[in-house]
Design an enzyme around this catalytic site. Structure first.
Site, mmCIF file in Angstrom:
data_model
loop_
_atom_site.group_PDB
_atom_site.id
_atom_site.type_symbol
_atom_site.label_atom_id
_atom_site.label_comp_id
_atom_site.label_asym_id
_atom_site.label_seq_id
_atom_site.Cartn_x
_atom_site.Cartn_y
_atom_site.Cartn_z
ATOM 1 N N GLU A 126 -51.865 23.653 51.047
ATOM 2 C CA GLU A 126 -52.149 24.613 49.976
ATOM 3 C C GLU A 126 -52.106 23.892 48.632
ATOM 4 O O GLU A 126 -51.130 23.194 48.354
ATOM 5 C CB GLU A 126 -51.112 25.741 49.956
ATOM 6 C CG GLU A 126 -50.954 26.490 51.270
ATOM 7 C CD GLU A 126 -49.747 27.420 51.234
ATOM 8 O OE1 GLU A 126 -49.694 28.282 50.342
ATOM 9 O OE2 GLU A 126 -48.850 27.248 52.075
ATOM 10 N N LYS A 128 -51.145 22.915 45.068
ATOM 11 C CA LYS A 128 -49.888 23.204 44.379
ATOM 12 C C LYS A 128 -50.178 23.691 42.963
ATOM 13 O O LYS A 128 -50.511 22.906 42.079
ATOM 14 C CB LYS A 128 -48.998 21.962 44.346
ATOM 15 C CG LYS A 128 -47.613 22.222 43.783
ATOM 16 C CD LYS A 128 -46.738 20.989 43.847
ATOM 17 C CE LYS A 128 -45.344 21.287 43.325
ATOM 18 N NZ LYS A 128 -45.344 21.734 41.930
ATOM 19 N N ASP A 130 -49.646 24.952 39.250
ATOM 20 C CA ASP A 130 -48.699 24.644 38.189
ATOM 21 C C ASP A 130 -48.390 25.936 37.435
ATOM 22 O O ASP A 130 -49.028 26.269 36.436
ATOM 23 C CB ASP A 130 -49.293 23.599 37.241
ATOM 24 C CG ASP A 130 -48.246 23.002 36.321
ATOM 25 O OD1 ASP A 130 -47.043 23.275 36.537
ATOM 26 O OD2 ASP A 130 -48.613 22.271 35.388
ATOM 27 N N TYR A 238 -47.573 32.934 48.938
ATOM 28 C CA TYR A 238 -47.583 31.867 49.940
ATOM 29 C C TYR A 238 -46.347 31.776 50.824
ATOM 30 O O TYR A 238 -46.387 31.155 51.870
ATOM 31 C CB TYR A 238 -47.801 30.505 49.272
ATOM 32 C CG TYR A 238 -46.837 30.177 48.156
ATOM 33 C CD1 TYR A 238 -45.502 29.876 48.404
ATOM 34 C CD2 TYR A 238 -47.271 30.175 46.832
ATOM 35 C CE1 TYR A 238 -44.622 29.581 47.377
ATOM 36 C CE2 TYR A 238 -46.396 29.870 45.790
ATOM 37 C CZ TYR A 238 -45.075 29.573 46.073
ATOM 38 O OH TYR A 238 -44.219 29.280 45.049
ATOM 39 N N LYS A 326 -48.321 14.641 45.498
ATOM 40 C CA LYS A 326 -48.789 14.688 44.115
ATOM 41 C C LYS A 326 -49.961 13.735 43.874
ATOM 42 O O LYS A 326 -50.131 12.741 44.580
ATOM 43 C CB LYS A 326 -47.642 14.339 43.166
ATOM 44 C CG LYS A 326 -46.471 15.318 43.225
ATOM 45 C CD LYS A 326 -46.910 16.700 42.776
ATOM 46 C CE LYS A 326 -45.735 17.637 42.586
ATOM 47 N NZ LYS A 326 -44.933 17.316 41.413
ATOM 48 N N CYS A 420 -22.899 -5.284 20.938
ATOM 49 C CA CYS A 420 -23.095 -3.835 21.010
ATOM 50 C C CYS A 420 -23.598 -3.312 19.661
ATOM 51 O O CYS A 420 -22.998 -3.600 18.622
ATOM 52 C CB CYS A 420 -21.783 -3.142 21.387
ATOM 53 S SG CYS A 420 -21.867 -1.334 21.306
ATOM 54 N N CYS A 423 -20.453 -0.680 18.296
ATOM 55 C CA CYS A 423 -19.119 -1.134 17.883
ATOM 56 C C CYS A 423 -19.065 -2.619 17.538
ATOM 57 O O CYS A 423 -18.048 -3.104 17.037
ATOM 58 C CB CYS A 423 -18.078 -0.822 18.960
ATOM 59 S SG CYS A 423 -18.258 -1.812 20.465
ATOM 60 N N CYS A 438 -21.622 -3.440 26.918
ATOM 61 C CA CYS A 438 -20.646 -3.565 25.839
ATOM 62 C C CYS A 438 -19.260 -3.740 26.444
ATOM 63 O O CYS A 438 -18.883 -3.038 27.381
ATOM 64 C CB CYS A 438 -20.687 -2.312 24.972
ATOM 65 S SG CYS A 438 -19.299 -2.142 23.846
ATOM 66 N N CYS A 444 -15.051 1.640 22.055
ATOM 67 C CA CYS A 444 -16.436 1.838 21.608
ATOM 68 C C CYS A 444 -16.692 3.325 21.463
ATOM 69 O O CYS A 444 -16.618 4.075 22.439
ATOM 70 C CB CYS A 444 -17.414 1.213 22.589
ATOM 71 S SG CYS A 444 -19.143 1.443 22.138
#
Length: 693
Positions: A126, A128, A130, A238, A326, A420, A423, A438, A444
């Protein structure tokens, strides 16, 4: 995007653990945007790719599957404004396939679960749609309730609104209508109706919808049903939900029955004899996609035989008997304007591309992943480059290539920072890993705040009024320095009431919310600690396994002090595994963590976990299956045991209550005999299950 994005093949266990934590949080945020606000921030393809990456990591590192894994979750909680509607049968989501190999793997998994050899599996395909999933309940043939999907278990009552749709019959006509039946479908808006609505909205100076799905969702979820009536919405039916009787034996016959009762079924749906037919159907629908009057993003394939569907059942959030295949991703080119380094809760430094905004398949994209410093070097991505952007795939959105001939003069290779950005602490990259982290730890600010935000998040303590913004403000002002300080906030109620944007009422409400959360279930408490690899699902597994905080706390200490035997017992819990066992032991090996847990336990009431089933001989029993089972597949046997409240582990120990042996049982059966553990044959196990059901 705040993402630690590394190709799945390059992930270490530590990387995978961090990435699964990030994905769980990000997918949950997008679920809320999509289901609660009808305002998705990314496309369906982008969302699917996030889930696909999560699934790929979980497949490669099964021991790292989190309790809050997106594979176990559907949608988001219903929003305010509508009455809640509980679904008799959960409205779950689907796993995705993106290639013929993915679909073949889905078919093979189903065949293995069913123990099939040469028999072919027939499907129904079937398109799909949206749109927005709805559930319609009929009693005596009359429509009595319409509900949105919500979080899969509970949605919103939109009965008055669905009654306005011409494609939804108010009374079922024809024969064979059960006394009570739940019919599910997808409400959508055609492309033409969407364009007409936006033109009218623009002329009236009102909100313009981004796409037909948003328009359909926003139109159906109007508090004034008259607005819904004025919007042109359609529905394809469905699926079958709860029913007093099942009137058919195949899904194809179900679609035919729906049409007899007055519903519209997608005319492109087709009965398919095997996987080869499905692949051909996929190509055909893909070729028609652009010309269809409504949006689709793939095809849903369902095992046709309903008896096989019932046997296959569900795993996590999705059925084993259906999958959404998909369509491929879309690409576009744009200019890389900069590279930002973002810091996650675990201290990982993540490079994110800042892009010249570009429309990719209807979505305006401004940021994309750059994975890690190795990936930047491999693709030689430089600021100012024209890059190819893809919005679906392993990571979304992602830069897949550089257009070398458009590189501006003077563009230089990117130098990844070794400190980092928050810090200033040294950012180290351990040998064999691709991520820099870090070293600031609790010093931090970025990490500490993120840990506190996780602590009060919805699956954890879920303290109303203490969201991300408030946590950051309170932490910056010194009101919260750690998790325990949260529960001292009521002592500062007067001070909080004087803060800008607050007042006596809001401060009092916050104090009440905090006190209410000082009693918390064990599973939520474990999840809130933010231990790597421990999401909602694994937290629930641990809570069910240990039952009480005292037992869990003692066993975790044993895992540290006693060592390998205690860790082995922990790692034998199905769904936990040795990697998570090591992570838990490492967490409790850190004195600061132990101090935090004990300090929290001193101010909280942590309630025991209820067993999965409240009664029966098997509740709380630890069971091991070994050897080849003849009448059950191993997944069916495991699901059967867990449904009756038992816990299934992979190794035999003194804590094992029962060992079920099949043909060619080996060392586990011998170990059980040595320990005096009760041993059952497969036939005896079936008899015990029947007596306990």
């Amino acid at each position: 995007m705040n993402a630690q994005l590394i190709s799945v093949e390059d992930l270490t266990e530590a990387d995978a653990r961090d990435e699964l934590a990030r994905l769980a949080a990000e997918i949950a945020r997008h679920d809320r945007a999509y289901h609660e606000r009808d305002a998705p921030e990314i496309t369906d393809a982008e969302y699917d790719a996030l889930r696909r990456r999560n699934a790929a990591i979980e497949a490669r590192f099964p021991a790292l599957v989190r309790a809050d894994s997106p594979q176990h979750r559907v949608g988001a909680a219903p929003a305010g404004g509508f009455a809640k509607a509980r679904h008799g049968v959960p409205m779950l989501s689907l796993d995705n396939a993106f290639s013929p190999d993915d679909f073949a793997e889905f078919c093979e998994r189903a065949r293995r679960f069913l123990g099939l050899k040469d028999e072919r599996l027939a499907f129904v395909g079937e398109p799909k749609i949206d749109g927005l999933s709805v559930s319609l309940t009929y009693a005596g043939g009359r429509l009595v309730r319409g509900a949105t999907r919500g979080d899969g278990n509970e949605g919103e009552d939109v009965t008055a609104n669905v009654r306005t749709l011409a494609s939804i019959p108010l009374r079922l006509k024809g024969a064979g209508v059960p006394d009570r039946i739940e019919i599910r479908g997808e409400v959508f808006m055609t492309k033409a109706d969407f364009l007409a609505l936006n033109a009218a909205q623009e002329q009236a100076g009102q909100k313009i919808f981004a796409n037909p799905r948003n328009a359909a969702a926003g139109s159906l979820r109007q508090l004034d049903a008259r607005i819904t009536a004025n919007r042109k919405l359609s529905m394809f039916a469905y699926a079958l939900g709860e029913a007093s009787e099942v009137p058919v034996d195949t899904h194809w016959h179900w679609l035919e029955r729906l049409q007899e009762w007055g519903f519209t079924v997608n005319p492109l749906s087709k009965q398919l004899t095997d996987a080869a037919d499905a692949a051909e159907f996929q190509a055909g629908i893909g070729a028609q996609r652009a010309a269809l009057p409504y949006d689709i993003d793939g095809v849903v394939y369902k095992v046709d035989d309903l008896a096989l569907q019932r046997r296959l059942g569900f795993v996590g959030r999705a059925p084993r008997w259906a999958i959404a295949w998909k369509f491929p991703a879309e690409q576009a080119t744009t200019v890389l304007e900069g590279i930002d380094i973002q810091l996650g809760r675990t201290g990982a430094l993540t490079p994110v591309a800042r892009l010249q905004p570009v429309n990719v398949g209807g979505v305006l994209v401004r940021n994309a992943t750059l994975h890690n410093e190795d990936e930047i070097a491999r693709k030689d991505v430089r600021i100012g480059d024209t890059v190819v952007l893809q919005r679906a795939g392993d990571v979304i959105p992602q830069i897949v290539a550089v257009v070398a001939e458009k590189r501006p003069a003077g563009a230089v290779p990117y130098v990844f920072p070794d400190h980092c950005p928050v810090c200033g602490s040294l950012a180290l990259r351990p040998p064999g890993e691709v991520v820099r982290r870090c070293t600031g730890g609790l010093t931090c600010q970025a990490q500490l705040e993120e840990r506190l935000i996780h602590f009060v998040s919805r699956p954890a303590f879920d303290i109303e009024g203490l969201g991300e913004k408030t946590i950051r403000e309170f932490h910056a002002d010194g009101l919260i320095a750690g998790p325990v300080d949260i529960f001292a906030l009521p002592d500062h109620e007067a001070k909080i009431a004087r803060r800008e944007g607050w007042g006596e009422v809001s401060a009092r409400n916050l104090s009440r919310a905090i006190r209410e959360r000082q009693t918390i279930p064990l599973a939520r408490f474990i999840y809130a600690l933010g231990i790597r690899r421990i999401g909602e699902a694994n937290a629930k597994l641990l809570a069910r396994h240990y039952g009480s905080f005292a037992t869990w706390r003692a066993q975790m200490q044993d895992a540290v002090q006693i060592g390998s035997e205690a860790r082995s017992d922990l790692g034998s819990i199905v769904g936990i595994g040795p990697a998570i066992a090591e992570e838990l032991a490492d967490f409790f090996a850190e004195p600061r963590n132990v101090a935090t847990v004990d300090a929290l336990a001193a101010v909280l009431t942590i309630t025991d976990a209820a067993p999965a089933n409240a009664a029966g001989e098997l509740v709380g029993k630890v069971i091991v299956f070994t050897g080849t089972l003849e009448t059950l597949t191993r997944p069916e046997a495991k699901a059967m045991a867990e449904k009756l409240g038992a816990r299934v582990t992979d190794s035999v120990s003194r804590k094992t209550d029962l060992v079920v042996v099949g043909a060619d049982a080996g060392s586990k059966a011998r170990r059980a005999a040595e320990l005096g553990v009760r041993i059952l044959t497969e036939a005896e196990w079936r008899e015990l299950v029947a007596a306990s059901s």
